[in-house]
Motif scaffolding. Structure first.
Motif, PDB file in Angstrom:
ATOM      1  N   THR A 256      36.788  61.838  28.741  1.00 23.34           N
ATOM      2  CA  THR A 256      38.053  62.317  29.295  1.00 23.34           C
ATOM      3  C   THR A 256      38.085  62.142  30.806  1.00 23.34           C
ATOM      4  N   VAL A 257      39.322  62.144  31.331  1.00 24.75           N
ATOM      5  CA  VAL A 257      39.538  62.092  32.784  1.00 24.75           C
ATOM      6  C   VAL A 257      40.652  63.072  33.123  1.00 24.75           C
ATOM      7  N   PRO A 258      40.713  63.565  34.353  1.00 24.57           N
ATOM      8  CA  PRO A 258      41.813  64.455  34.745  1.00 24.57           C
ATOM      9  C   PRO A 258      43.148  63.728  34.696  1.00 24.57           C
ATOM     10  N   THR A 259      44.187  64.429  34.292  1.00 22.41           N
ATOM     11  CA  THR A 259      45.524  63.827  34.295  1.00 22.41           C
ATOM     12  C   THR A 259      45.951  63.471  35.708  1.00 22.41           C
ATOM     13  N   LYS A 260      45.652  64.349  36.670  1.00 19.07           N
ATOM     14  CA  LYS A 260      46.007  64.108  38.068  1.00 19.07           C
ATOM     15  C   LYS A 260      44.756  64.264  38.931  1.00 19.07           C
ATOM     16  N   PRO A 261      43.940  63.214  39.034  1.00 16.04           N
ATOM     17  CA  PRO A 261      42.715  63.309  39.836  1.00 16.04           C
ATOM     18  C   PRO A 261      43.025  63.596  41.300  1.00 16.04           C
ATOM     19  N   LEU A 262      42.169  64.360  41.934  1.00 12.35           N
ATOM     20  CA  LEU A 262      42.426  64.808  43.301  1.00 12.35           C
ATOM     21  C   LEU A 262      42.533  63.646  44.277  1.00 12.35           C
ATOM     22  N   ASP A 263      41.653  62.656  44.159  1.00 15.60           N
ATOM     23  CA  ASP A 263      41.678  61.550  45.117  1.00 15.60           C
ATOM     24  C   ASP A 263      42.579  60.404  44.680  1.00 15.60           C
ATOM     25  N   GLY A 264      43.160  60.510  43.480  1.00 12.39           N
ATOM     26  CA  GLY A 264      44.075  59.489  42.999  1.00 12.39           C
ATOM     27  C   GLY A 264      43.405  58.258  42.432  1.00 12.39           C
ATOM     28  N   ARG A 265      42.083  58.171  42.514  1.00 14.16           N
ATOM     29  CA  ARG A 265      41.379  57.004  41.976  1.00 14.16           C
ATOM     30  C   ARG A 265      39.951  57.417  41.612  1.00 14.16           C
ATOM     31  N   ASN A 266      39.327  56.584  40.801  1.00 15.73           N
ATOM     32  CA  ASN A 266      37.959  56.857  40.359  1.00 15.73           C
ATOM     33  C   ASN A 266      37.790  58.293  39.852  1.00 15.73           C
ATOM     34  N   PRO A 267      38.606  58.699  38.888  1.00 14.25           N
ATOM     35  CA  PRO A 267      38.519  60.087  38.415  1.00 14.25           C
ATOM     36  C   PRO A 267      37.192  60.348  37.711  1.00 14.25           C
ATOM     37  N   PRO A 268      36.652  61.550  37.870  1.00 13.00           N
ATOM     38  CA  PRO A 268      35.388  61.881  37.197  1.00 13.00           C
ATOM     39  C   PRO A 268      35.576  61.937  35.682  1.00 13.00           C
ATOM     40  N   ARG A 269      34.607  61.383  34.946  1.00 15.59           N
ATOM     41  CA  ARG A 269      34.670  61.377  33.489  1.00 15.59           C
ATOM     42  C   ARG A 269      33.836  62.536  32.941  1.00 15.59           C
ATOM     43  N   LYS A 270      34.366  63.138  31.896  1.00  8.77           N
ATOM     44  CA  LYS A 270      33.676  64.237  31.232  1.00  8.77           C
ATOM     45  C   LYS A 270      33.550  63.891  29.754  1.00  8.77           C
ATOM     46  N   ILE A 271      32.371  64.081  29.179  1.00 10.26           N
ATOM     47  CA  ILE A 271      32.126  63.762  27.780  1.00 10.26           C
ATOM     48  C   ILE A 271      32.092  65.045  26.955  1.00 10.26           C
ATOM     49  N   PHE A 272      32.846  65.055  25.865  1.00  6.15           N
ATOM     50  CA  PHE A 272      32.780  66.132  24.877  1.00  6.15           C
ATOM     51  C   PHE A 272      32.346  65.510  23.556  1.00  6.15           C
ATOM     52  N   ARG A 273      31.415  66.154  22.884  1.00  5.97           N
ATOM     53  CA  ARG A 273      30.884  65.611  21.637  1.00  5.97           C
ATOM     54  C   ARG A 273      31.356  66.446  20.452  1.00  5.97           C
TER      55      ARG A 273
END
Length: 353
Positions: free
Chosen positions: A191-208
């Protein structure tokens, strides 16, 4: 409460098709850990989240056209009945439910333009019906069910469950980028944030997910998630730089667009509409909000779409259309609509502003 990194079931998309299984599964077994991921905001305390919501059903032939086990109209009617409490006058009790979590009613406020619309449509030979959502009416006119207080799937299935139990987790403002597949099995989502703070290179989060992943992200986003995961037509995936993992050519095909147009009409200055409220007139907004807060009535008890029509061309209109330079309509009519009288060619409504 902290959202766990691993759950039993992950549901991608918090629209109606995601909220219903999320709530049902979490209530089925309170030891089952369910995670619902939604790209939009949490609507728990947001009165504007469902502002243009209304009650509608597809035609019976639309479901039957799927030609899929479990998706025929006959098989779906029990589920349609199960989810609703139909509070309007009803002559089709075999088609509606009366003890489900979604309330279907008519709001306590309508704009006078609605009556003008009903009279105008009826004068054109369009019959008035008491149930435009009976799965079979493809040519009819009715006031639209739009309850004064929104009854939506998120509140009925998700928020109500989370108020009692702790096994349904909600992750909003989050998009599912792809499904993680290991050894031919879907085991999680990135997953990635819908609206990343920096507008690019959003942090990815893994859910299993230990048991299952459900993709319910809508007509456009569901196939995109699958394709980004390597599920689809191999050649198309390779052209996009994605390694094919599952050969499923139907992903992303057979879209049917619903075209939308608006026709402007004029009303006399003294005709009530929601124009001044939407424009931000301070006096009008103050009056409207006060009535809603004190009584739960007034213009905020409707979305301004108070009546609608489903229509098909009459035999006379079809003859006239043969002279038009639009052979595509004729071929579409002959192949898709002609022998399915429950299918409307157009659905239009009056908007009071």
């Amino acid at each position: 409460m902290t959202i766990p990194d691993e759950v039993d079931i992950i549901i991608c998309g918090g629209g109606s098709s995601g909220c219903v299984p999320a709530g049902r599964l979490a209530n089925l077994d309170h030891n089952l850990q369910v995670l619902l991921i939604e790209a939009g905001e949490d609507n728990l305390n947001n009165p504007w989240a469902n502002v243009f919501q209304m009650y509608t059903r597809a035609s019976a032939s639309d479901y039957d056209d799927f030609q899929a086990k479990g998706w025929t109209t006959k098989e779906l009617i029990p589920l349609m009945k199960k989810h609703e409490t139909y509070q309007r006058a009803c002559n089709n009790r075999d088609l509606h439910g009366f003890d489900g979590p979604i309330k279907v009613s008519f709001g306590n406020y309508t704009y006078p333009i609605m009556q003008d619309f009903l009279r105008a449509a009826e004068s054109q030979g369009i019959p008035v019906t008491d149930d435009l959502q009976d799965l079979k009416t493809g040519y009819g006119l009715q006031d639209i069910a739009s309850p004064s207080r929104r009854s939506d799937a998120a509140h009925a299935y998700v928020h109500s469950t989370r108020a009692k139990y702790t096994n349904l987790h909600l992750k909003c403002n989050t998009k599912v980028d792809k499904i993680i597949i290991e050894d031919g099995r879907a085991v999680g989502v990135a997953t990635v944030p819908t609206k990343p703070l920096d507008g690019r290179n959003p942090p990815r989060k893994i859910f299993r997910a230990r048991k299952q992943i459900i993709v319910s992200s809508g007509t456009l986003s569901s196939p995109l998630i699958l394709q980004r995961s390597g599920i689809g037509e191999p050649e198309k995936l390779r052209k996009a730089g994605i390694k094919p993992l599952v050969n499923l050519p139907g992903v992303g095909r057979n879209f049917q667009d619903h075209y939308l147009t608006f026709s402007v009409y004029r009303a006399k200055p003294d005709v009530e509409s929601f124009d001044d409220f939407v424009r931000g007139d301070p006096e009008v907004q103050k009056k409207v909000f006060e009535e809603w807060n004190l009584k739960g009535t007034g213009p905020l008890a409707t979305n301004g779409i108070d009546a609608g029509v489903k229509i098909r061309p009459t035999p006379e209109e079809l003859e006239e259309m043969k002279r038009w330079p639009t052979p595509e309509f004729t071929s579409g009519w002959e192949s898709y609509f002609k022998n399915k009288p429950d299918k409307p060619v157009m659905h239009y409504s009056i908007i009071s502003g």
